[in-house]
Design a protein around this motif. Structure first.
Motif, PDB file in Angstrom:
ATOM      1  N   UNK A  40       0.844  -1.200   0.000  1.00  0.00           N
ATOM      2  CA  UNK A  40       0.000   0.000   0.000  1.00  0.00           C
ATOM      3  C   UNK A  40       0.875   1.245   0.000  1.00  0.00           C
ATOM      4  N   UNK A  41       1.861   1.223   0.869  1.00  0.00           N
ATOM      5  CA  UNK A  41       2.745   2.379   0.982  1.00  0.00           C
ATOM      6  C   UNK A  41       3.427   2.659  -0.339  1.00  0.00           C
ATOM      7  N   UNK A  42       3.879   1.600  -0.942  1.00  0.00           N
ATOM      8  CA  UNK A  42       4.593   1.734  -2.200  1.00  0.00           C
ATOM      9  C   UNK A  42       3.684   2.289  -3.298  1.00  0.00           C
ATOM     10  N   UNK A  43       2.458   1.781  -3.337  1.00  0.00           N
ATOM     11  CA  UNK A  43       1.504   2.237  -4.362  1.00  0.00           C
ATOM     12  C   UNK A  43       1.189   3.723  -4.188  1.00  0.00           C
ATOM     13  N   UNK A  44       0.946   4.117  -2.940  1.00  0.00           N
ATOM     14  CA  UNK A  44       0.605   5.529  -2.707  1.00  0.00           C
ATOM     15  C   UNK A  44       1.820   6.411  -2.966  1.00  0.00           C
ATOM     16  N   UNK A  60      -4.156   3.548   7.849  1.00  0.00           N
ATOM     17  CA  UNK A  60      -4.140   2.513   6.819  1.00  0.00           C
ATOM     18  C   UNK A  60      -4.789   1.270   7.417  1.00  0.00           C
ATOM     19  N   UNK A  61      -5.782   0.760   6.737  1.00  0.00           N
ATOM     20  CA  UNK A  61      -6.439  -0.442   7.251  1.00  0.00           C
ATOM     21  C   UNK A  61      -7.142  -1.192   6.142  1.00  0.00           C
ATOM     22  N   UNK A  62      -7.614  -2.350   6.492  1.00  0.00           N
ATOM     23  CA  UNK A  62      -8.360  -3.143   5.522  1.00  0.00           C
ATOM     24  C   UNK A  62      -9.631  -2.404   5.123  1.00  0.00           C
ATOM     25  N   UNK A  80     -14.994 -16.894  -5.995  1.00  0.00           N
ATOM     26  CA  UNK A  80     -13.874 -15.957  -5.866  1.00  0.00           C
ATOM     27  C   UNK A  80     -13.980 -15.203  -4.549  1.00  0.00           C
ATOM     28  N   UNK A  81     -12.914 -15.167  -3.779  1.00  0.00           N
ATOM     29  CA  UNK A  81     -12.975 -14.362  -2.560  1.00  0.00           C
ATOM     30  C   UNK A  81     -13.025 -12.889  -2.928  1.00  0.00           C
ATOM     31  N   UNK A  82     -13.549 -12.086  -2.019  1.00  0.00           N
ATOM     32  CA  UNK A  82     -13.565 -10.647  -2.301  1.00  0.00           C
ATOM     33  C   UNK A  82     -12.132 -10.134  -2.453  1.00  0.00           C
ATOM     34  N   UNK A  83     -11.952  -9.121  -3.291  1.00  0.00           N
ATOM     35  CA  UNK A  83     -10.591  -8.600  -3.490  1.00  0.00           C
ATOM     36  C   UNK A  83     -10.043  -7.980  -2.208  1.00  0.00           C
ATOM     37  N   UNK A  84      -8.763  -8.089  -1.992  1.00  0.00           N
ATOM     38  CA  UNK A  84      -8.118  -7.422  -0.850  1.00  0.00           C
ATOM     39  C   UNK A  84      -7.934  -5.954  -1.202  1.00  0.00           C
ATOM     40  N   UNK A  85      -8.492  -5.101  -0.375  1.00  0.00           N
ATOM     41  CA  UNK A  85      -8.363  -3.664  -0.604  1.00  0.00           C
ATOM     42  C   UNK A  85      -8.014  -2.967   0.704  1.00  0.00           C
ATOM     43  N   UNK A  86      -7.330  -1.854   0.550  1.00  0.00           N
ATOM     44  CA  UNK A  86      -6.959  -1.086   1.736  1.00  0.00           C
ATOM     45  C   UNK A  86      -7.550   0.313   1.647  1.00  0.00           C
ATOM     46  N   UNK A  99      -7.971   7.321   0.024  1.00  0.00           N
ATOM     47  CA  UNK A  99      -7.461   6.553  -1.115  1.00  0.00           C
ATOM     48  C   UNK A  99      -7.811   5.082  -0.927  1.00  0.00           C
ATOM     49  N   UNK A 100      -8.455   4.515  -1.912  1.00  0.00           N
ATOM     50  CA  UNK A 100      -8.709   3.079  -1.900  1.00  0.00           C
ATOM     51  C   UNK A 100      -7.670   2.401  -2.769  1.00  0.00           C
ATOM     52  N   UNK A 101      -7.041   1.404  -2.201  1.00  0.00           N
ATOM     53  CA  UNK A 101      -5.972   0.711  -2.922  1.00  0.00           C
ATOM     54  C   UNK A 101      -6.388  -0.738  -3.109  1.00  0.00           C
ATOM     55  N   UNK A 102      -6.243  -1.206  -4.313  1.00  0.00           N
ATOM     56  CA  UNK A 102      -6.520  -2.618  -4.554  1.00  0.00           C
ATOM     57  C   UNK A 102      -5.201  -3.374  -4.543  1.00  0.00           C
ATOM     58  N   UNK A 103      -5.189  -4.459  -3.783  1.00  0.00           N
ATOM     59  CA  UNK A 103      -3.921  -5.150  -3.580  1.00  0.00           C
ATOM     60  C   UNK A 103      -3.709  -6.283  -4.575  1.00  0.00           C
ATOM     61  N   UNK A 104      -4.756  -6.666  -5.292  1.00  0.00           N
ATOM     62  CA  UNK A 104      -4.546  -7.696  -6.310  1.00  0.00           C
ATOM     63  C   UNK A 104      -4.169  -7.046  -7.641  1.00  0.00           C
ATOM     64  N   UNK A 105      -4.866  -5.984  -7.972  1.00  0.00           N
ATOM     65  CA  UNK A 105      -4.520  -5.293  -9.213  1.00  0.00           C
ATOM     66  C   UNK A 105      -3.367  -4.314  -8.996  1.00  0.00           C
ATOM     67  N   UNK A 106      -2.977  -4.172  -7.760  1.00  0.00           N
ATOM     68  CA  UNK A 106      -1.833  -3.331  -7.389  1.00  0.00           C
ATOM     69  C   UNK A 106      -1.997  -1.914  -7.934  1.00  0.00           C
ATOM     70  N   UNK A 107      -3.062  -1.267  -7.487  1.00  0.00           N
ATOM     71  CA  UNK A 107      -3.245   0.099  -7.923  1.00  0.00           C
ATOM     72  C   UNK A 107      -4.271   0.833  -7.107  1.00  0.00           C
ATOM     73  N   UNK A 108      -4.327   2.142  -7.339  1.00  0.00           N
ATOM     74  CA  UNK A 108      -5.296   2.981  -6.645  1.00  0.00           C
ATOM     75  C   UNK A 108      -6.634   2.899  -7.378  1.00  0.00           C
TER      76      UNK A 108
END
Lengths: 670, 670
Positions: A40-44, A60-62, A80-86, A99-108
């Motif tokens: 997340x930190x890296x993406x932001x 920063x949290x789930x 399919x499990x729900x996507x991991x987002x932060x 900011x919503x970050x998606x951790x599977x697609x690796x993006x904001x």
């Protein structure tokens, strides 16, 4: 206030490969892992490089996944499990970003600037920085010197300022108040009064300074609470006592999933609210399956207004979760002290101001409680020549976390019982916040002193605590209704009985939110969450019952500014339709909030709540008039509530519980 | 109802020599010893020889000695101790006698015939005799036969009848209600409805019989609660867990005096009220002396009205202490089940109907409670480069007694804490009283059924429990005052503060009894017993605070007959001047009482209570709407209250408490 013990983990910024942190599959409700925080930190950071942006991670949290998707996945884990987002709340160039970050697609996914009232959680780092400013500020040094105090013995803390009717939007500020150690660690008993240092957190500089008068710092002799500092005579020393489980605990922890007796639940951690209990289900022996009780439960907000109108105190109307972070303030639990010998400990992670994960060791302990209580018993003496005695001792499972918000330590227990109850207890302990004063004896006081004289120059300030719990009950499914079963005195007027009166039960199902708002103590009623679509064999709606442990309500006037911000405390009970965005009773941006985004405002829409996915909000409170026994430390004062099955089972599960085997110890020596 | 397990001791009627029962000197507040019971019996028998008198002992207990004499003796034990005296309530030739017996002069001091309303405690023996009568009564046998039931599977119990407006004084009667075992011991789930057998206890014969209709006895399949009767699937079996004290307990018992940590108290037993805690004092480290907190405390009455108007139920408005004897109904505690492994057990004696002592083994257990709670803690993170964590685990002392009054088991805990608190908890468990009914599904019910359909033909009857405690607090001496510290919302109107409101404390000292009557839940107030003659160094009145655990009040109308008898439940709090004769809130003769001798009538004199020896009466209550989880057994539901020091100490005694040594076990094998 500043925590200095945090262990910073030196995860590389660039390593995104998965660290073998946990062998089991991730659960959609698991807290963010260290790797995910880094991701997340890296993406932001990629979007807002540090070289050109002033970027701080305030939270920063789930990002809580869609409930229906989670439930579907649980029912069929091949889906399919729900996507991991932060969810990231950041200050970027002095503006608040969501900011919503998606951790599977690796993006904001989204990046929204919030420009309304209120600010995000404070970080420890900015509080620490603010607390240091006075030490390089000449007027402050002069004030300390003028009082004859040694600057190296001064420590300072950051206090949120609240809102008190200012029309113009305030900057993001704190007031820094200082204390005098000089041989004690019980700094709270030694306030340096009359000095107020106002710090702009964005500029990180002092923008206002005031020193109104001089009164003695309380001597606070003998108030150091460390055992090592005590002199004889001591209090009675007890002989050793402990709990023993020779065959080990009866619970299992699989990742964040805890299973014990007839219970199965998920435990996670959040910087804002601390422990989150999710998907609590209980095994029904008769139906041979687990049945859902609660989708998600946590402490949503904790409002602590002080009742002192003086310049240095009037603004102290804290929202401990929304301003300081109830999880962020969690402290490591001491084995054998905070938790008994049979406890298992778990750690957690939060993001630092730079977004990097910080390990918080031992924030949870989980243990089986063996208090010597009785779960059920009966002695039957009425059968001739037969004496029946059956006793089932109580053993329950406790999940504990302690959050220390400045002077106050809150001991939070979620307790699971084999009868099907979930019991929540909060113990208030730590140290009292006292005001320095000129008085050395009560007889000198001829004005409103706003507190109790506890020692020379030491006034214990009156205040309240209101803890508001978010309880998304899903009683045997998510379509629930809220029922007030009122106990109504009924006169007998028709000579049908020698009795003149009795009470009957009049059940009212709340149609809309306004039907469900309750101030406790005004009338006798059982408060039920029922599933209107499910009945027992006898035809009773399956339900759970809220057994309140306190009837305390606010005493501030409705129009007082901090009460507007805390309008959610006006009723002990609210019921709202489930809405993923309605999580924090005091609103997402609580620091300097103005009450436009609270449970009270959401609920004013008066939505329909019958046979819907609904959420229970319960507020318990304490009015604290200090006594000398709160000095120089406060022994624990507890309150809580219970969620107890009410026509949920066909019969009580205790019937099928065997008495425990006696523990036998052989060949023991100490 | 009949207890058949009592072990009758065969003390000789004529032996008055002292049996070497106890090696220590007798304390003036000790319960009567077996020898004293024999002595009393002998003295009374001498005046009323059995050959010419119909004599039954309904109550025999210690006549509480004059308080001032006890206190003087305590202060100087070389003075003469108060004389040992016994109070006997006897039925002699069908009249109630109040007989005072002096045990040193070996004679009757006074013998008064009571001719007012109400009758004394029932004896077990007369209940047992009454319960046997139906088995030789042809109409009853016919009724059983008509229902197709086997008479050998029927058991009966005696129910007090209360008062429901009858003008003419009733005879001393009970109603005998019967149950059907037929393979179960859970007789309460199998009531044989519609039959009422009225027994005159004096004549010991049936004076009225009624069989109104036939409905099925509930099948009650699977309701036998004995572990041995359960079939798989079972509930989760937990691994063994126990408490261990390798060096033994930290308390001492010297006769009936218990010393633990900073506490010292006397424990005695009474047939009517059960456990009595006397002379509870706490050691003040600073003053280096014990200071009195409570002269005497016990459960004074327990009112249990049912809310069912039908012919067989309307009269069920029980006073468990005054009618059945809360102590008389005490049951032997099961080691390792009712009390933890570290418990010490004590027995007691009561008088049988013939006046002879009956041993009641293991009616008390005393143990140190190690629940995993925290007495005090704090983590200090604000001091740079220093992390302070201090935790003091909670260990308390519990005195437990269980009273089983028919179907209900009451678990009574008096808990002493090192912070100075006395905490009283009552746990309600046992079995529900259910009504047989024609219904087999809720949808069939179109009338007021007075309960919840729990199983086929089984209605769980709605009812209340009100427990009224007698608490003769002597806060640092016997001259005390009762203070309500009201928390009053106060508007800020003078622009002196940005705040619009706060709450202040307005303390009101109750001058007379009417000032002290409180219905809880109506306003916020701290309730204090203070010693107006003693202050802390800071000038605060030394005090103790009542922290209520329930705000439940009665829902019957004031003019309903049983509510007239239980008028003392109308307020949760009463304060009266100490009066040796005012002990039992429901009056000395509670069976069929008419409310002319209750706490409410005494208090209507509105006596002065300021700076006097005063008594606190506290009532906690439960409204019980049954749910299916109360079937076929009721898991424990608890409530209680706390007496907590409030400016009693200069500082909290926990400051001087060392953390316990860790218990280390080596070389253990199971």
């Amino acid at each position: 206030m500043a925590h200095s013990f945090k262990v910073f983990l030196f995860f590389s910024f660039f390593t995104l490969s998965i660290i073998p942190f946990s062998h089991q599959l991730q659960h959609p409700l698991d807290s963010l892992t260290p790797n995910e925080f880094i991701q997340v930190q890296s993406i932001v950071n990629r979007s807002y490089p540090g070289s050109s942006h002033n970027l701080t991670f305030q939270y920063v949290g789930l990002e809580e996944p869609n409930k229906q998707v989670v439930v579907s996945w649980l029912e069929n884990s091949s889906t399919t499990p729900p996507p991991r987002q932060a969810l990231v709340i950041a200050r970027i160039n002095h503006r608040t970003h969501e900011i919503s970050v998606d951790l599977s697609s690796v993006g904001i996914i989204s990046d929204r600037i919030y420009d309304g009232y209120g600010y995000p959680l404070l970080t420890f780092e900015e509080q620490t920085a603010a607390n240091q400013l006075p030490f390089k500020y000449a007027p402050f040094l002069a004030s300390i010197s003028k009082r004859g105090l040694k600057i190296e013995e001064v420590v300072c803390g950051s206090f949120t300022v609240g809102w008190h009717g200012e029309e113009k939007k305030n900057r993001r500020i704190v007031k820094v108040m200082c204390y005098y150690l000089d041989g004690t660690v019980n700094l709270y008993m030694r306030p340096i009064e009359a000095i107020t240092v106002t710090v702009d957190l964005e500029e990180m500089k002092i923008i206002h300074f005031q020193d109104r008068f001089m009164i003695p710092v309380p001597k606070a002799a003998g108030t150091d609470y460390r055992e090592s500092e005590q002199r004889a005579p001591f209090g009675p020393q007890l002989k050793g006592i402990t709990v023993m489980q020779p065959d080990g605990p009866s619970f299992t922890i699989d990742g964040n999933r805890v299973r014990w007796a007839n219970w199965d639940f998920h435990l996670s951690f959040d910087a804002r609210v601390g422990p989150i209990i999710s998907l609590a289900s209980i095994y029904d022996i008769e139906r041979q399956k687990f049945r859902r009780v609660m989708y998600r439960g946590y402490l949503s907000e904790l409002f602590v207004p002080y009742m002192d109108l003086t310049e240095e105190w009037y603004y102290r109307t804290f929202f401990d979760a929304g301003e300081y972070g109830y999880g962020l303030c969690a402290v490591p639990l001491e084995p054998l002290r905070d938790c008994p010998a049979n406890a298992v400990f778990m750690g957690a992670f939060v993001a630092g101001q730079d977004g990097m994960p910080i390990e918080m060791p031992n924030v949870f302990c989980i243990f089986e409680r063996n208090a010597g209580d009785v779960m059920w018993r009966h002695t039957e003496t009425m059968i001739p020549e037969t004496l029946v005695t059956e006793v089932r001792p109580e053993v329950s499972l406790v999940v504990r976390m302690v959050s220390t918000v400045g002077n106050y330590d809150y001991i939070n227990d979620w307790e699971f019982k084999r009868i099907g109850s979930i019991k929540v207890t909060v113990g208030l302990t730590g140290l009292l916040e006292v005001r320095g004063s000129k008085y050395t004896h009560k007889d000198q006081i001829n004005e409103e002193a706003y507190g109790t004289l506890l020692a020379e120059n030491t006034l214990g300030a009156r205040h309240d605590h209101f803890l508001t719990y978010y309880l998304d009950l899903d009683v045997d499914g998510d379509s629930n209704s809220f029922v007030k079963s009122k106990l109504k005195t009924t006169r007998v007027t028709d000579q049908s009985s020698p009795r003149k009166s009795y009470w009957k039960v009049v059940s009212e199902t709340a149609k809309t939110e306004s039907d469900a708002k309750i101030k406790l103590g005004l009338e006798s009623a059982d408060l039920l969450f029922v599933n209107p679509n499910k009945k027992t064999k006898m035809g009773n709606l399956v339900g759970y019952r809220l057994i309140p442990g306190s009837v305390t309500g606010p005493l501030l006037t409705d129009d007082d500014y901090s009460q507007v911000r805390a309008a959610f405390t006006k009723y002990n009970v609210w019921v709202t339709p489930y809405n993923r965005s309605e999580k924090w009773a005091g609103g997402l941006y609580t620091d300097q909030s103005r009450g436009d985004d609270t449970l009270a405002t959401w609920s004013s829409r008066n939505r329909k709540i019958e046979n819907k996915d609904i959420v229970l909000w319960y507020t318990l409170g304490f009015h604290h008039v200090p006594y000398q026994e709160d000095f120089p430390l406060m022994p624990t004062l507890s309150s809580g509530f219970e969620l107890r099955p009410a026509n949920f089972f066909e019969y009580n599960p205790v019937l099928k519980v065997k008495a425990p085997n006696n523990v036998k110890w052989l060949n023991c020596s100490t």
